[in-house]
Motif scaffolding. Structure first.
Motif, PDB file in Angstrom:
ATOM      1  N   ALA A  31       0.833  -1.206   0.000  1.00  0.00           N
ATOM      2  CA  ALA A  31       0.000   0.000   0.000  1.00  0.00           C
ATOM      3  C   ALA A  31       0.865   1.251   0.000  1.00  0.00           C
ATOM      4  N   ARG A  32       1.934   1.230   0.769  1.00  0.00           N
ATOM      5  CA  ARG A  32       2.840   2.394   0.803  1.00  0.00           C
ATOM      6  C   ARG A  32       3.469   2.627  -0.559  1.00  0.00           C
ATOM      7  N   GLY A  33       3.935   1.563  -1.194  1.00  0.00           N
ATOM      8  CA  GLY A  33       4.528   1.696  -2.531  1.00  0.00           C
ATOM      9  C   GLY A  33       3.517   2.191  -3.548  1.00  0.00           C
ATOM     10  N   LEU A  34       2.305   1.690  -3.450  1.00  0.00           N
ATOM     11  CA  LEU A  34       1.236   2.111  -4.347  1.00  0.00           C
ATOM     12  C   LEU A  34       0.917   3.592  -4.164  1.00  0.00           C
ATOM     13  N   MET A  35       0.819   4.034  -2.929  1.00  0.00           N
ATOM     14  CA  MET A  35       0.522   5.437  -2.663  1.00  0.00           C
ATOM     15  C   MET A  35       1.668   6.337  -3.134  1.00  0.00           C
ATOM     16  N   LYS A  36       2.896   5.862  -2.962  1.00  0.00           N
ATOM     17  CA  LYS A  36       4.041   6.657  -3.405  1.00  0.00           C
ATOM     18  C   LYS A  36       4.022   6.836  -4.925  1.00  0.00           C
TER      19      LYS A  36
ATOM     20  N   ALA B 221      -6.307   8.908 -10.089  1.00  0.00           N
ATOM     21  CA  ALA B 221      -5.770   7.992  -9.078  1.00  0.00           C
ATOM     22  C   ALA B 221      -6.196   6.558  -9.368  1.00  0.00           C
ATOM     23  N   ALA B 222      -7.446   6.377  -9.754  1.00  0.00           N
ATOM     24  CA  ALA B 222      -7.935   5.033 -10.081  1.00  0.00           C
ATOM     25  C   ALA B 222      -7.186   4.454 -11.283  1.00  0.00           C
ATOM     26  N   GLU B 223      -6.935   5.269 -12.287  1.00  0.00           N
ATOM     27  CA  GLU B 223      -6.187   4.806 -13.462  1.00  0.00           C
ATOM     28  C   GLU B 223      -4.763   4.403 -13.089  1.00  0.00           C
ATOM     29  N   GLN B 224      -4.163   5.132 -12.148  1.00  0.00           N
ATOM     30  CA  GLN B 224      -2.798   4.840 -11.741  1.00  0.00           C
ATOM     31  C   GLN B 224      -2.690   3.519 -10.981  1.00  0.00           C
ATOM     32  N   VAL B 225      -3.678   3.212 -10.149  1.00  0.00           N
ATOM     33  CA  VAL B 225      -3.599   2.000  -9.332  1.00  0.00           C
ATOM     34  C   VAL B 225      -4.218   0.773  -9.999  1.00  0.00           C
ATOM     35  N   GLU B 226      -5.041   0.975 -10.995  1.00  0.00           N
ATOM     36  CA  GLU B 226      -5.760  -0.148 -11.611  1.00  0.00           C
ATOM     37  C   GLU B 226      -4.840  -1.265 -12.087  1.00  0.00           C
ATOM     38  N   PRO B 227      -3.754  -0.985 -12.799  1.00  0.00           N
ATOM     39  CA  PRO B 227      -2.908  -2.091 -13.244  1.00  0.00           C
ATOM     40  C   PRO B 227      -2.311  -2.893 -12.080  1.00  0.00           C
TER      41      PRO B 227
END
Length: 117
Positions: A19-24, A105-111
């Motif tokens: 989660a931390r890596g994803l948020m970064k 944000a959704a587009e960035q995390v979707e993959p």
């Protein structure tokens, strides 16, 4: 390759590390500022970057600071504008920009999130 301290976090709390890596990745200030320049219709960047505004707001949302003013006071040496400029930028935020931020944000995390399913 990784320090023993980091390895311990991966073993004991892998979701937190992911989660931390994803948020970064998603909350990268340079990408945020580029995104804002391409998205905002009325607002513009002069001295106050969108990433700075987002940083201040995130402190309030996360409970680290009790208000925008308190967040500004805690970081004012690093911010080249007045607290009035902060409030003016917030008050002028376009609803379409806020909605686009959620989509971005959704587009960035979707993959990444898609790989977990």
């Amino acid at each position: 390759m990784l320090s023993p301290v980091f390895t311990a976090f991966i073993k004991n709390s892998p979701i937190s590390v992911m989660a931390r890596g994803l948020m970064k990745k998603v909350l990268n200030p340079k990408q945020f500022d580029e995104w804002f320049e391409n998205t905002a219709k009325e607002q513009y960047t002069r001295d106050l970057l969108f990433s700075t505004l987002f940083y201040l707001m995130s402190q309030v949302v996360q409970g680290s600071q009790r208000s925008i003013h308190a967040a500004f006071q805690a970081s004012k040496e690093d911010i080249a504008v007045s607290v009035t400029s902060i409030y003016n930028k917030l008050n002028g935020m376009e609803p379409s920009t806020s909605a686009a931020l959620v989509r971005y944000a959704a587009e960035q995390v979707e993959p990444i999130v898609g790989c977990w399913a």
